[in-house]
Design an enzyme around this catalytic site. Structure first.
Site, PDB file in Angstrom:
ATOM      1  N   HIS A  49       0.829  -1.208   0.000  1.00  0.00           N
ATOM      2  CA  HIS A  49       0.000   0.000   0.000  1.00  0.00           C
ATOM      3  C   HIS A  49       0.869   1.266   0.000  1.00  0.00           C
ATOM      4  O   HIS A  49       0.758   2.113  -0.873  1.00  0.00           O
ATOM      5  CB  HIS A  49      -0.915  -0.015   1.229  1.00  0.00           C
ATOM      6  CG  HIS A  49      -1.738   1.229   1.390  1.00  0.00           C
ATOM      7  ND1 HIS A  49      -3.103   1.239   1.241  1.00  0.00           N
ATOM      8  CD2 HIS A  49      -1.396   2.505   1.677  1.00  0.00           C
ATOM      9  CE1 HIS A  49      -3.559   2.463   1.420  1.00  0.00           C
ATOM     10  NE2 HIS A  49      -2.535   3.258   1.698  1.00  0.00           N
ATOM     11  N   GLU A  50       1.739   1.359   0.988  1.00  0.00           N
ATOM     12  CA  GLU A  50       2.509   2.599   1.159  1.00  0.00           C
ATOM     13  C   GLU A  50       3.461   2.832  -0.011  1.00  0.00           C
ATOM     14  O   GLU A  50       3.659   3.963  -0.444  1.00  0.00           O
ATOM     15  CB  GLU A  50       3.279   2.595   2.478  1.00  0.00           C
ATOM     16  CG  GLU A  50       2.400   2.506   3.727  1.00  0.00           C
ATOM     17  CD  GLU A  50       1.373   3.623   3.853  1.00  0.00           C
ATOM     18  OE1 GLU A  50       1.518   4.659   3.183  1.00  0.00           O
ATOM     19  OE2 GLU A  50       0.405   3.442   4.610  1.00  0.00           O
ATOM     20  N   HIS A  71       1.975   4.692  -2.830  1.00  0.00           N
ATOM     21  CA  HIS A  71       1.994   6.159  -2.736  1.00  0.00           C
ATOM     22  C   HIS A  71       3.318   6.711  -3.269  1.00  0.00           C
ATOM     23  O   HIS A  71       3.349   7.747  -3.931  1.00  0.00           O
ATOM     24  CB  HIS A  71       1.804   6.615  -1.290  1.00  0.00           C
ATOM     25  CG  HIS A  71       0.421   6.398  -0.748  1.00  0.00           C
ATOM     26  ND1 HIS A  71      -0.709   6.803  -1.417  1.00  0.00           N
ATOM     27  CD2 HIS A  71      -0.010   5.829   0.414  1.00  0.00           C
ATOM     28  CE1 HIS A  71      -1.783   6.489  -0.685  1.00  0.00           C
ATOM     29  NE2 HIS A  71      -1.384   5.891   0.421  1.00  0.00           N
ATOM     30  N   HIS A  95       3.085   6.783  -6.944  1.00  0.00           N
ATOM     31  CA  HIS A  95       2.235   7.887  -7.394  1.00  0.00           C
ATOM     32  C   HIS A  95       3.064   9.172  -7.493  1.00  0.00           C
ATOM     33  O   HIS A  95       2.992   9.915  -8.465  1.00  0.00           O
ATOM     34  CB  HIS A  95       1.083   8.074  -6.400  1.00  0.00           C
ATOM     35  CG  HIS A  95      -0.179   8.600  -7.012  1.00  0.00           C
ATOM     36  ND1 HIS A  95      -1.402   8.395  -6.453  1.00  0.00           N
ATOM     37  CD2 HIS A  95      -0.408   9.331  -8.128  1.00  0.00           C
ATOM     38  CE1 HIS A  95      -2.339   8.960  -7.198  1.00  0.00           C
ATOM     39  NE2 HIS A  95      -1.758   9.541  -8.227  1.00  0.00           N
TER      40      HIS A  95
HETATM   41 ZN   LIG Z   1      -2.514   5.297   2.150  1.00  0.00          ZN
END
Ligand SMILES: [Zn+2]
Length: 704
Positions: free
Chosen positions: A493-494, A497, A500
């Site tokens: 998940h992290e 980011h 992104h």
């Molecule tokens: Zn998050």
């Protein structure tokens, strides 16, 4: 989670030993080599400059604010006849970005410095920058200069037009388009609202719900709870605090006596009720009034305007559609729980009550879906997991990560990587990894943007820099760091980011990957969580650290998925209850709000969507999200449903979650464009079809 400064809407394996251990990362390349490669491609790869002492940090912040103030003054004082998009909107984005950059470093230092004095100074400076930035939103001279250009309606490219529209919209939302007297009135109402919101939160923090039970009344509750400090009282009874979540869970899920659970449920659902019901009522009326004065039908319309949902009605429809879609799964789960109650009580017509849900759910998970999560950790040694994840992200996004020696790191063990496009070798950005806990460090898992990408005055592209701060288990003398499956989900998940941030390309900092709407920003990362539940993905790296030929058995993964699905219908309905309660309070006019019985309305929503709360209680008084996340709670599920929808595109592809073609489309259509266009467009271009809730319904276990 992404941390960001409000301002611009926008242990340790040593680097040395790591490099020598891992030939894959071993490189003779230095930062200078990558900087030269960036320069050849009309780019700039510069790492942020981190202050080393509190005085240096203060000086850095003061200089940034002073310079920006001077630059904004020059901008605003230009001859109105000579104003252009470039010397107003574009210039303002660049000036703001420089303070934003410093603000990010300050935020990082506050959470990562080894020195407590540095952390304290950074915290103080964060407040200072926030205050400065709020003042900026209300600077009349700047507003006039920008409005002069906007009123002329210059012919602009799409990104430029979007920057202009968003900026003017934000001014309108702040009330700057109103005549002075009306604006002052809105300002007054806002201050009043802020005061009430603070009070609402304080009342929640101060609420206490002690109930004393005998040992007999607590039969079934684990000894670990009964023996924890402060629980046992001098009179031999046990004090349960309804306001302490883990107390409420330990007793609510385990006490066999239904009367004990009922008493606890009443106490929990009555916390802060007396004080906060009137406060909340005033908040709801004031919000409706402010929205009306700013030209919106209601508060939800005002709050969602800058998000993907765009209107309160769209958010409500999303939630109600999902309530309907989930009905078969929800009803089946409730019947399963009811049968457990029938079995336990011997009453064939037993009905489930609010305080039965947690108890029978816990029983169900323990008896039918037990998975030994601790035993799974042997498959996830930290280093192999990290490298495995890197390999997957490099493959699906067409990238190359190289560990290099950092000129400076804020703590021992922090590592620096450069990201390149795999095909062309062109540098794309850099990221730091700070992965293990230490005294004084941020204690969750998050991506901290260090620097946004953007076009410099000389036309070169300034490459982005990010930092990942995590707290994985530390290695011990005889074992490496072993992650839980939950940790692996978090890592995927992290790091999403970070991707992104690395991949987005926008001319303006205000349109970078980290600035996408709040009800979207989590979606790509939530999508990537699915990778950590997939056998084909896990088999590429997860193996017993004592014998790497041993992979995770397929039935263990299936059991994990079954355990998650067993209660997902109810869990989602619960989220929908909160979202709908929030929206029901914020989709009304001021007159309707004034007449509304907020307790009756919110309890009725609870009864309709999940299960009726105990009579004469008011759970809404203790619903802290209503101050801060107001008209925004729907966003959690909004993003999650979209995440599962997006994941289904990978699932359907020939190589599944490892499919490079779909990965490339994600890179180009979602990550790459950042916030330069409406994210709804980006998501549909990635999906190749309109969004749908079908994949989510399948995810919770509804078979089509
Ligand atoms: Zn998050």
């Amino acid at each position: 989670m992404i941390t960001s400064a409000r301002a611009f809407r926008a242990l340790s394996l040593l680097v040395l030993s790591l490099t020598s251990l891992l030939p894959a990362f071993a490189t003779t390349l230095t930062l200078a080599d990558f900087q030269a490669a960036a320069a050849r491609n009309h780019q700039s790869l510069e790492l942020p400059v981190y202050a080393r002492t509190p005085d240096e940090l203060k000086a850095q912040v003061d200089a940034a604010i002073k310079t920006a103030d001077a630059e904004f003054a020059v901008l605003a004082a230009q001859d109105p006849a000579k104003l252009t998009f470039e010397n107003t909107f574009a210039a303002s984005d660049a000036i703001g970005a420089r303070v934003g950059g410093v603000s990010r470093l300050v935020g990082t230092i506050a959470q990562s410095s080894l020195d407590a004095a540095m952390r304290n100074t950074a915290n103080e400076l964060s407040v200072k920058i926030d205050e400065w930035s709020i003042g900026l939103d209300y600077r009349e001279d700047l507003y006039r200069a920008l409005k002069t250009v906007a009123d002329r309606q210059p012919k602009l490219g799409a990104e430029e037009q979007r920057l202009l529209d968003d900026q003017m919209r934000d001014y309108r939302r702040a009330g700057l388009a109103l005549p002075a007297a009306e604006r002052a009135e809105v300002e007054k109402l806002r201050k009043e609202l802020t005061g009430l919101e603070t009070q609402f939160g304080v009342n929640i923090n101060e609420a206490r719900g002690p109930i004393d039970f005998t040992a007999e009344e607590l039969a079934g509750v684990p000894a670990s709870f009964l023996e924890s400090p402060g629980v046992k009282q001098p009179d031999g009874k046990y004090r349960v605090m309804a306001n302490i979540t883990w107390h409420a869970i330990a007793v609510g899920e385990n006490a066999d006596n239904p009367e004990t659970r009922r008493k606890l449920s009443v106490a929990r659902n009555s916390l802060a009720a007396e004080k906060n019901v009137p406060v909340l009522k005033q908040m709801v009326v004031l919000r409706a009034e402010i929205a009306h004065r700013l030209g919106y039908a209601n508060w939800a319309d005002y709050r969602t305007e800058t998000r993907m949902a765009k209107t309160g009605a769209t958010a409500v429809k999303f939630e109600e559609d999902l309530v309907k879609g989930l009905q078969p799964k929800f009803a089946a789960e409730m019947e399963t729980l009811r049968q457990l109650k029938v079995k336990q009580t011997g009453q064939a017509d037993a009905q489930l009550l609010a305080w039965d849900i947690g108890y029978y759910t816990n029983k169900l998970l323990k008896e039918k879906y037990a998975v030994d999560r601790e035993a799974l950790r042997v498959y996830f040694p930290y280093q192999a997991t990290l490298e495995g994840m890197f390999a997957i992200y490099q493959k699906i996004f067409g990238l190359k990560f190289t560990a290099i020696e950092a000129p400076y790191v804020w703590a021992p063990g922090v590592q620096l990587y450069v990201v390149q496009d795999a095909a062309s070798g062109v540098p794309m950005g850099a990221f730091y990894l700070d992965m293990f806990p230490r005294e004084g460090k941020f204690n969750h898992f998050a991506c901290f943007p260090q620097k946004s990408g953007g076009v410099l005055a000389d036309g070169r592209y300034d490459l982005p820099v990010a930092a990942l701060m995590c707290n994985f288990p530390v290695p011990s003398a005889d074992k490496p760091s072993l992650l839980t499956q939950d940790n692996v989900v978090t890592l995927f998940h992290e790091f999403g980011h970070v991707m992104h941030g690395m991949l987005s390309r926008s001319r303006f900092v205000a349109q970078g990957g980290f600035t996408v709407p709040r009800d979207f920003v989590e979606a790509p990362s939530q999508m990537l969580e699915n990778w950590a539940w997939d056998k084909a993905v896990l088999d590429t790296f997860a193996a017993d650290y004592r014998d790497s030929t041993k992979k995770i058995p397929a039935d263990t993964i299936a059991a994990l998925v079954a355990s998650r699905q067993a209660t997902e219908g109810y869990a989602t309905r619960r989220q929908l209850t909160y979202g709908l309660v929030d929206l029901s309070l914020h989709t009304v006019s001021a007159e309707q709000a004034a007449k509304m019985d907020i307790v009756a309305v919110t309890n009725a929503t609870l009864a309709r969507v999940t299960i009726a709360p105990p009579p004469d209680t008011a759970f809404v008084a203790y619903f802290g999200h209503l101050a801060g996340y107001d008209a925004g709670y729907y966003g959690y599920l909004w993003a999650k449903v979209m995440a599962i929808d997006m994941a289904s595109t990978f699932k359907a592809a020939p190589a599944g979650f490892l499919d490079e073609k779909v990965g490339r489309r994600l890179r180009d259509e979602v990550y790459g464009v950042g916030n330069t266009r409406d994210v709804a467009v980006s998501v549909e271009k990635f999906l190749g079809r309109p969004r749908s809730q079908d994949a989510y319904l399948e995810y919770v276990g509804i078979k089509k």
